[in-house]
Design an enzyme around this catalytic site. Structure first.
Site, PDB file in Angstrom:
ATOM      1  N   GLU A   1      -2.978  -8.927   2.486  1.00  0.00           N
ATOM      2  CA  GLU A   1      -3.444  -9.623   3.685  1.00  0.00           C
ATOM      3  C   GLU A   1      -4.961  -9.540   3.852  1.00  0.00           C
ATOM      4  OE1 GLU A   1      -2.900  -5.361   5.079  1.00  0.00           O
ATOM      5  OE2 GLU A   1      -2.012  -6.711   3.580  1.00  0.00           O
TER       6      GLU A   1
ATOM      7  N   CYS B 198       0.846  -1.202   0.000  1.00  0.00           N
ATOM      8  CA  CYS B 198       0.000   0.000   0.000  1.00  0.00           C
ATOM      9  C   CYS B 198       0.884   1.257   0.000  1.00  0.00           C
ATOM     10  CB  CYS B 198      -0.984  -0.047   1.166  1.00  0.00           C
ATOM     11  SG  CYS B 198      -2.360   1.124   0.967  1.00  0.00           S
TER      12      CYS B 198
ATOM     13  N   HIS C  33      -3.981  -4.341  -0.458  1.00  0.00           N
ATOM     14  CA  HIS C  33      -3.640  -5.026   0.793  1.00  0.00           C
ATOM     15  C   HIS C  33      -3.722  -6.535   0.564  1.00  0.00           C
ATOM     16  CE1 HIS C  33      -3.533  -1.571   3.555  1.00  0.00           C
ATOM     17  NE2 HIS C  33      -4.437  -1.055   2.747  1.00  0.00           N
TER      18      HIS C  33
END
Length: 208
Positions: free
Chosen positions: A184, A75, A182
């Site tokens: 994750e 990011c 992102h």
């Protein structure tokens, strides 16, 4: 061992939990010696480019990058890898990859307005081959950002999406990589991308 750079502006919890799910050993640190000794570094980031550059251990990150060991920016962390950003006035970045970070104008060429920040799920389009994309299929990942990398003609562009502008979604060259979204929080593809990064780390360790 994966080092996560803690400079006070990262999603440390979600990134570390993703590494745990993948069975990776990691640590979170601000210590130069510890970070330089890591097998790879993750540079997360949320917030302002200018604030991040003021807090970031710039020389430590540059020294690590010069070692040839893998470095992944996530990011805002990806944006920091580049030469400059116009966020809150022109600010120099790490300069590890070529390109500039621009704000979404919020208006198309024909005058139609659109929402900024870019927030939501977009499908990746792979641009060139990379160990980071090995054996993966194009799928959706999750974005939250108001600034994007202007790298349309850059050889570092690995995958992109379109949000009224071309958004550089995955970048990489040599040992330096970045993801604008992102991973994750991006379901199966996000975790697979992180797994490929970890595999790249292991392969590099094997030939050292």
């Amino acid at each position: 061992m994966i080092g996560i750079v803690d400079y006070g502006m990262g999603n440390l919890f979600s990134v570390s939990k993703a590494l745990e799910r993948l069975g990776a050993e990691y640590f979170i640190s601000t210590d130069k010696g510890e970070l330089l000794a890591a097998d790879a570094l993750l540079l997360p980031g949320v917030g302002s480019f200018r604030d991040a550059m003021e807090r970031l251990p710039v020389e430590t990150v540059k020294e690590f990058a010069a070692s040839g060991k893998p470095l992944l920016g996530i990011c805002l962390g990806m944006q920091l890898l580049f030469e400059e950003s116009e966020e809150n006035g022109p600010t120099k970045g790490l300069g590890l990859l070529p390109g500039s970070v621009r704000r979404f104008p919020g208006k198309t060429a024909d005058g139609q307005t659109y929402k900024v920040p870019h927030m939501g799920w977009n499908r990746l389009e792979f641009v060139q081959t990379s160990p980071l994309l090995k054996n993966l299929e194009e799928d959706y990942v999750y974005f939250v950002h108001s600034y994007y990398l202007d790298a349309e003609n850059s050889d570092v562009l690995l995958a992109k999406v379109n949000y009224h502008e071309q958004v550089s979604a995955v970048v990489g060259r040599d040992n330096i990589f970045g993801m604008q979204f992102h991973p994750e929080k991006s379901s199966k593809l996000g975790m697979a991308l992180l797994a490929n990064f970890l595999q790249l780390v292991e392969e590099r360790k094997a030939v050292r």
